[in-house]
Each structure stands twice: as C-alpha cells, then as structure tokens.
Design an enzyme around this catalytic site. Sequence first.
Site, PDB file in Angstrom:
ATOM      1  N   ARG A   1       2.256   1.517   4.635  1.00  0.00           N
ATOM      2  CA  ARG A   1       1.494   1.595   3.388  1.00  0.00           C
ATOM      3  C   ARG A   1       0.021   1.756   3.770  1.00  0.00           C
ATOM      4  O   ARG A   1      -0.512   0.955   4.536  1.00  0.00           O
ATOM      5  CB  ARG A   1       1.671   0.330   2.578  1.00  0.00           C
ATOM      6  CG  ARG A   1       0.812   0.356   1.347  1.00  0.00           C
ATOM      7  CD  ARG A   1       0.785  -0.975   0.669  1.00  0.00           C
ATOM      8  NE  ARG A   1      -0.054  -0.870  -0.509  1.00  0.00           N
ATOM      9  CZ  ARG A   1      -0.781  -1.853  -0.975  1.00  0.00           C
ATOM     10  NH1 ARG A   1      -0.788  -3.021  -0.366  1.00  0.00           N
ATOM     11  NH2 ARG A   1      -1.494  -1.685  -2.036  1.00  0.00           N
TER      12      ARG A   1
ATOM     13  N   ARG B   1      -9.519 -10.042 -11.205  1.00  0.00           N
ATOM     14  CA  ARG B   1     -10.467  -8.923 -11.296  1.00  0.00           C
ATOM     15  C   ARG B   1     -10.841  -8.661 -12.754  1.00  0.00           C
ATOM     16  O   ARG B   1      -9.986  -8.731 -13.635  1.00  0.00           O
ATOM     17  CB  ARG B   1      -9.834  -7.640 -10.731  1.00  0.00           C
ATOM     18  CG  ARG B   1      -9.649  -7.693  -9.232  1.00  0.00           C
ATOM     19  CD  ARG B   1      -8.883  -6.477  -8.732  1.00  0.00           C
ATOM     20  NE  ARG B   1      -7.698  -6.890  -7.999  1.00  0.00           N
ATOM     21  CZ  ARG B   1      -6.749  -6.069  -7.578  1.00  0.00           C
ATOM     22  NH1 ARG B   1      -6.838  -4.778  -7.805  1.00  0.00           N
ATOM     23  NH2 ARG B   1      -5.704  -6.524  -6.927  1.00  0.00           N
TER      24      ARG B   1
ATOM     25  N   ASN C   1       3.337  -3.136   5.920  1.00  0.00           N
ATOM     26  CA  ASN C   1       2.230  -3.208   4.963  1.00  0.00           C
ATOM     27  C   ASN C   1       1.211  -4.222   5.503  1.00  0.00           C
ATOM     28  O   ASN C   1       1.426  -5.425   5.420  1.00  0.00           O
ATOM     29  CB  ASN C   1       2.787  -3.648   3.600  1.00  0.00           C
ATOM     30  CG  ASN C   1       1.708  -3.763   2.545  1.00  0.00           C
ATOM     31  OD1 ASN C   1       0.521  -3.611   2.832  1.00  0.00           O
ATOM     32  ND2 ASN C   1       2.109  -4.039   1.328  1.00  0.00           N
TER      33      ASN C   1
ATOM     34  N   HIS D   1      -1.730   1.907  -6.776  1.00  0.00           N
ATOM     35  CA  HIS D   1      -0.334   1.560  -7.130  1.00  0.00           C
ATOM     36  C   HIS D   1       0.530   2.822  -7.273  1.00  0.00           C
ATOM     37  O   HIS D   1       1.572   2.787  -7.932  1.00  0.00           O
ATOM     38  CB  HIS D   1      -0.251   0.796  -8.484  1.00  0.00           C
ATOM     39  CG  HIS D   1      -0.803  -0.588  -8.448  1.00  0.00           C
ATOM     40  ND1 HIS D   1      -1.446  -1.134  -9.529  1.00  0.00           N
ATOM     41  CD2 HIS D   1      -0.798  -1.529  -7.489  1.00  0.00           C
ATOM     42  CE1 HIS D   1      -1.835  -2.366  -9.245  1.00  0.00           C
ATOM     43  NE2 HIS D   1      -1.447  -2.621  -8.003  1.00  0.00           N
TER      44      HIS D   1
ATOM     45  N   GLU E   1       8.225  -0.800  -3.714  1.00  0.00           N
ATOM     46  CA  GLU E   1       7.337   0.089  -2.958  1.00  0.00           C
ATOM     47  C   GLU E   1       7.857   0.307  -1.548  1.00  0.00           C
ATOM     48  O   GLU E   1       7.699   1.388  -0.981  1.00  0.00           O
ATOM     49  CB  GLU E   1       5.914  -0.500  -2.953  1.00  0.00           C
ATOM     50  CG  GLU E   1       5.234  -0.373  -4.307  1.00  0.00           C
ATOM     51  CD  GLU E   1       4.079  -1.329  -4.515  1.00  0.00           C
ATOM     52  OE1 GLU E   1       4.345  -2.546  -4.643  1.00  0.00           O
ATOM     53  OE2 GLU E   1       2.926  -0.887  -4.538  1.00  0.00           O
TER      54      GLU E   1
END
Length: 398
Positions: free
Chosen positions: A91, A241, A7, A180, A384
């Site tokens: 990823r 965010r 990743n 996601h 993940e």
Amino acid sequence: MKILVINCGSSSLKYQVIDMTTKNAIGKGLVDRIGLQGSVLTHRTRSGEKHVIKVEIPNHTVAIKLVLEALVSPEYGAIGDLKEICGIGHRVVHGGEKFANSVIINDAVMKALKDCIELAPLHNPPNIAGIKACQKMMPGVPQVAVFDTAFHQSMKPNTYIYGLPYEYYKKYGIRKYGFHGTSHKYVSQRAAVLLKKPLKELKIISCHLGNGASISAIRGGKSIDTSMGFTPLDGLMMGTRSGALDPAIVTYIMCRENLNVDQMNDFLNTKCGALGVSGISSDFRDIEVAAEQGNIRARLALDIFEHDVRQYIGAYAAVLGGVDAIIFTAGVGENASSMREAICKNMEYLGVSIDREKNKVRSEEVDVSKPHARCRVLVIPTNEELMIALDTHELISK
Ligand code: AMP
C-alpha cells in the site's frame, strides 16, 4: 499462488498473506512500535489464533525479517517456505499524478515514489522503507505498489483544480488527489457483483466511514469526484480530523492560539473532528454511548457527521445525475446501523428506502433496501488487502 500484502506506517506494519485461489488470508498480523520501546509483533493464524512476539524492532527491515520468520514458523506459520510467495503488494499512500494504476516496482518507480514524498511527508517515507526492506529480504520476488490516490486520477480538471492561482498547481502540485481509492474501488466492484449489473452501467456513491472518512462519486467504475482533497484532511468531519473548513479559520486560530505551522497541522489532524466536538473520544462507539446517556456534545458530533455525509450524498447525486447505489463501508459504515439509518432518512427523493430489519446487519455484504427502492443501499465490508493482492496478482501474471 500466494501474495504478501504490506501496509507500512511510520512505526507500524500490517501484513497479510492471501491465497489467490480462495482469496482468503491465511496469516496476518501487525508489527507495532517499530523504532520505539516496547515493539511487538502480533501474528494471527488462519483460524485467528494469536501469537505475540515481544522483541526489539529498530527499523522496518527487522520488522520484515520477523514477519517472514513468523510466516514460516513450523508452530503457527502460514506457509511452509518463503518460495511460495509469488509477489508482494505494498500500500502506498500517494502516487501524485504519476500513477493512475498499480505498478510493478522498479528503479524508475522508486524514484517517482521519492518525488511524491513532498506531497505525503508522513506516509510515503515508511511506505518506501517497507519496499526497500522487502527488496533486501526477498530479492527477486516481484513487488507492486498500489496507491490510495490512483483510483481518483480519473477526476476531471474542473473537479481537481482549486480556486487558486493556476501556477500553484504547476509549481507545487496543489490539486485534489483523493484517498481511500483502493477501498472505493473494491466496494464499487463488489456492488456490481451484488447487484448483478455491469459496473460500467452503475452510478454509485461510496461512503468509506471509518476513523478517516471519505465519499466518492463513481460512474461506470471510475471516480469522478471525492471528498478528500490535496490531503486526507479535507471533506467530512472525521474521528480527529476537522474535515473541510472556511480556510480563514486556519490563520485565525494560528494567530489566536499562537500556533506555528507544525502545531496547526497537528491540531487539525489530531485534536479536531468528532473528538474535538464531543470532548469525549474519536471513537464513534464511545460517542454513541455518551449521546444515549444524554451528552449534548456527543449528540452534536453524531449530528454533524450525519449532516456532512447527507450533504455529500446530495451533492454527488447531482454530480452523477442520479444514483443507483449508495455503499456504506469501513468501521462506522459497516457497523453503525443507527448512523446508516439517520443518514438515509428522508431520502425518498433519491429513491432510497431502507429496511430497518435488514439494516441491523454488521460487517456483512447485504442490500439493506426495501424491495421497491430505486436506489439500493448496500453494506459492503471493505477489503483493501484483497484489492492490493488482486492488483499484484494481475500485474505479476502478465
Ligand atoms: P476504521 O478506520 O475503518 O477501522 O474504523 C474505525 C472506527 O469505526 C472506530 O473508530 C469506531 O468509531 C467505528 N466503529 C467500529 N465499530 C463500530 C460500531 N459497532 N458502532 C459505531 N462505530 C463503530
């Protein structure tokens, strides 16, 4: 069979080697500050023992080389020989509309990934750099791209088209993509196992609540709506965010604060959310402590987050036409029992009723509902990396 999962961020690289027989990580780590001063590789063995290597790491190729050396280290490595690695799963943040599933990487896929750079200028270039580095250091080993966006490609046009001139969708690819996806897919599959029901029969609302946060409505194992949009800035208020805003606020702040496009983008991504509201931290643990000590803005940040999540759960219950299970995952979802309790308060109308004792759980797969509850509330730690390894394994075994 062993799969290496990579990743890559712009200046970081996370990795894991997963043994597909046991589905466990047998070695993992993080390369940090790639291309910067003070770069470092932190490797962890199967038992969690830490080895720190401080050396100059100017680019992702050097990072991969060091990772591979760490993996076969006689002292603390995970494997005896690199030949044990049968596939590499990467990823990749954005697959645009081209990828609804994971794919084996070839020249055509590399070209398509480059075409997606416009949609994810911060994320796709380091992902591509990681793939190129692996191609160079591990020639002949099959590599697979696993996209954050792929799971949401099942959304229908009435969900993903914005109220903008349609030509902008055609010309610029402006639409809801969702992110996601790997996490939402993994936890929804685990939910079916936990509930001992076929995934095809389940209506699930999956709440991935971490530093970045998104919620998905999943019917029969397919994403039918999700809270993130064209970019991962949309939806819930997050650590730093803003989440969804009245779009007019953006131009208003730009004028008032005299910000250019890059500055505004940076502002919305890094200075807003729970950090901006609380003025304390983006970390929910710090905010919870401050709220308990009576800090009003910290309390407000938690209340906004709770309200946002509840709002999406209500909306997605309507979209799904009912809900069999609500899943909580990622840092906040897996650990913050008080937040889970607050979110699930007064949700009897959906058949939600959580058991306060069971809900004290952290980072474990547990159904925290009362026995009679019609809608089950599940805590499921996301994984993940395992999902990427599973997809990679499946593709390279074909
Ligand atoms: P993630 O992005 O999934 O790694 O989640 C990271 C976030 O999870 C952190 O920023 C924290 O805000 C939050 N978090 C982790 N542990 C806890 C906890 N015990 N209580 C509340 N929030 C937590």
